[in-house]
Write a protein that holds these residues in place. Structure first.
Motif, mmCIF file in Angstrom:
data_model
loop_
_atom_site.group_PDB
_atom_site.id
_atom_site.type_symbol
_atom_site.label_atom_id
_atom_site.label_comp_id
_atom_site.label_asym_id
_atom_site.label_seq_id
_atom_site.Cartn_x
_atom_site.Cartn_y
_atom_site.Cartn_z
ATOM 1 N N ILE A 17 0.844 -1.206 0.000
ATOM 2 C CA ILE A 17 0.000 0.000 0.000
ATOM 3 C C ILE A 17 0.875 1.251 0.000
ATOM 4 N N ARG A 18 1.922 1.259 0.810
ATOM 5 C CA ARG A 18 2.818 2.419 0.845
ATOM 6 C C ARG A 18 3.573 2.596 -0.466
ATOM 7 N N TYR A 19 3.943 1.491 -1.099
ATOM 8 C CA TYR A 19 4.596 1.559 -2.410
ATOM 9 C C TYR A 19 3.655 2.231 -3.417
ATOM 10 N N LEU A 20 2.402 1.801 -3.437
ATOM 11 C CA LEU A 20 1.415 2.391 -4.347
ATOM 12 C C LEU A 20 1.218 3.875 -4.038
ATOM 13 N N ALA A 21 1.191 4.228 -2.769
ATOM 14 C CA ALA A 21 1.016 5.637 -2.376
ATOM 15 C C ALA A 21 2.194 6.493 -2.835
ATOM 16 N N THR A 22 3.426 5.980 -2.721
ATOM 17 C CA THR A 22 4.573 6.775 -3.169
ATOM 18 C C THR A 22 4.545 6.959 -4.681
ATOM 19 N N ARG A 23 4.129 5.945 -5.413
ATOM 20 C CA ARG A 23 4.061 6.070 -6.878
ATOM 21 C C ARG A 23 2.960 7.045 -7.279
ATOM 22 N N PHE A 24 1.825 6.979 -6.618
ATOM 23 C CA PHE A 24 0.735 7.920 -6.868
ATOM 24 C C PHE A 24 1.227 9.351 -6.628
ATOM 25 N N SER A 25 1.879 9.557 -5.497
ATOM 26 C CA SER A 25 2.379 10.873 -5.127
ATOM 27 C C SER A 25 3.425 11.378 -6.123
ATOM 28 N N ALA A 26 4.365 10.531 -6.514
ATOM 29 C CA ALA A 26 5.426 10.944 -7.440
ATOM 30 C C ALA A 26 4.863 11.321 -8.803
ATOM 31 N N LYS A 27 3.861 10.596 -9.263
ATOM 32 C CA LYS A 27 3.257 10.899 -10.566
ATOM 33 C C LYS A 27 2.477 12.208 -10.506
ATOM 34 N N GLU A 28 1.818 12.462 -9.405
ATOM 35 C CA GLU A 28 1.142 13.745 -9.211
ATOM 36 C C GLU A 28 2.171 14.883 -9.212
ATOM 37 N N ALA A 29 3.275 14.703 -8.486
ATOM 38 C CA ALA A 29 4.316 15.731 -8.431
ATOM 39 C C ALA A 29 4.918 15.974 -9.811
ATOM 40 N N PHE A 30 5.160 14.905 -10.566
ATOM 41 C CA PHE A 30 5.708 15.047 -11.914
ATOM 42 C C PHE A 30 4.739 15.808 -12.812
ATOM 43 N N SER A 31 3.455 15.467 -12.741
ATOM 44 C CA SER A 31 2.467 16.140 -13.594
ATOM 45 C C SER A 31 2.400 17.631 -13.290
ATOM 46 N N LYS A 32 2.623 18.001 -12.049
ATOM 47 C CA LYS A 32 2.664 19.419 -11.662
ATOM 48 C C LYS A 32 3.933 20.084 -12.185
ATOM 49 N N ALA A 33 5.062 19.378 -12.080
ATOM 50 C CA ALA A 33 6.344 19.947 -12.505
ATOM 51 C C ALA A 33 6.377 20.223 -14.006
ATOM 52 N N VAL A 34 5.726 19.378 -14.796
ATOM 53 C CA VAL A 34 5.722 19.598 -16.247
ATOM 54 C C VAL A 34 4.554 20.475 -16.685
ATOM 55 N N GLY A 35 3.665 20.795 -15.758
ATOM 56 C CA GLY A 35 2.569 21.712 -16.062
ATOM 57 C C GLY A 35 1.409 21.111 -16.820
ATOM 58 N N LEU A 36 1.313 19.800 -16.865
ATOM 59 C CA LEU A 36 0.236 19.154 -17.617
ATOM 60 C C LEU A 36 -0.953 18.750 -16.757
ATOM 61 N N GLY A 37 -0.709 18.537 -15.473
ATOM 62 C CA GLY A 37 -1.751 17.908 -14.686
ATOM 63 C C GLY A 37 -1.960 16.512 -15.242
ATOM 64 N N MET A 38 -3.131 15.963 -15.073
ATOM 65 C CA MET A 38 -3.419 14.629 -15.604
ATOM 66 C C MET A 38 -4.187 14.736 -16.918
ATOM 67 N N ARG A 39 -3.524 15.346 -17.906
ATOM 68 C CA ARG A 39 -4.112 15.381 -19.240
ATOM 69 C C ARG A 39 -3.029 15.028 -20.250
ATOM 70 N N MET A 40 -3.443 14.566 -21.387
ATOM 71 C CA MET A 40 -2.527 14.049 -22.404
ATOM 72 C C MET A 40 -1.424 15.044 -22.729
ATOM 73 N N PRO A 41 -0.223 14.560 -22.911
ATOM 74 C CA PRO A 41 0.151 13.143 -23.005
ATOM 75 C C PRO A 41 0.426 12.479 -21.654
ATOM 76 N N MET A 42 0.180 13.176 -20.542
ATOM 77 C CA MET A 42 0.418 12.610 -19.217
ATOM 78 C C MET A 42 -0.691 11.636 -18.858
ATOM 79 N N THR A 43 -0.306 10.401 -18.573
ATOM 80 C CA THR A 43 -1.230 9.403 -18.036
ATOM 81 C C THR A 43 -0.525 8.696 -16.883
#
Length: 134
Positions: free
Chosen positions: A51-77
């Motif tokens: 569960i903690r592994y999944l939470a860290t991956r969820f968090s890292a992907k959210e942080a990455f989507s913010k850093a690149v300015g895309l949020g969760m929209r294409m091409p970010m999935t």
């Protein structure tokens, strides 16, 4: 030159509740193939660690989507952004498909760190534009 910075804090209890509500479908939505194998292995040995592994991956992907300015929209999935690790244990971003093409076309490089405690997972991502070689 810094292109973007992203951070995210994730409540591990929320991830646990999503897994209880949606089962493995939730993990399949969030994790890339390599991450799924690690998640299954960790969950089999110690479910809380999975569960903690999944939470860290969820968090890292959210942080990455913010850093690149895309949020969760294409091409970010969720599945096109993978958090792997080097032999040293350092986390690294591995991008796939159109997200990888978009990222490379912009000449970007990313740095990621993840951490977790009992109830929270946190991530920080810095994305830089590669300096042209002279």
């Amino acid at each position: 030159m810094v292109y973007g910075i992203g951070t995210d804090i994730c409540d591990v209890r929320r991830i646990r509740a999503s897994l209880e509500r949606h089962g493995d479908r939730f993990a399949h939505k969030i994790l890339a193939e390599g991450e799924l194998a690690t998640w299954r292995s960790r969950s089999a040995r110690w479910p809380e660690r999975g569960i903690r592994y999944l939470a860290t991956r969820f968090s890292a992907k959210e942080a990455f989507s913010k850093a690149v300015g895309l949020g969760m929209r294409m091409p970010m999935t969720w599945r096109s952004c993978e958090i792997a690790k080097l032999p040293s244990g350092q986390p690294v971003l591995v991008l796939h498909g159109p997200l990888k093409e978009w990222f490379e076309a912009k000449g970007l490089v990313a740095h990621v760190t993840v951490t977790d405690e009992t109830d929270y997972a946190a991530s920080f991502v810095v994305v830089e534009r590669k300096e042209p070689r002279e």
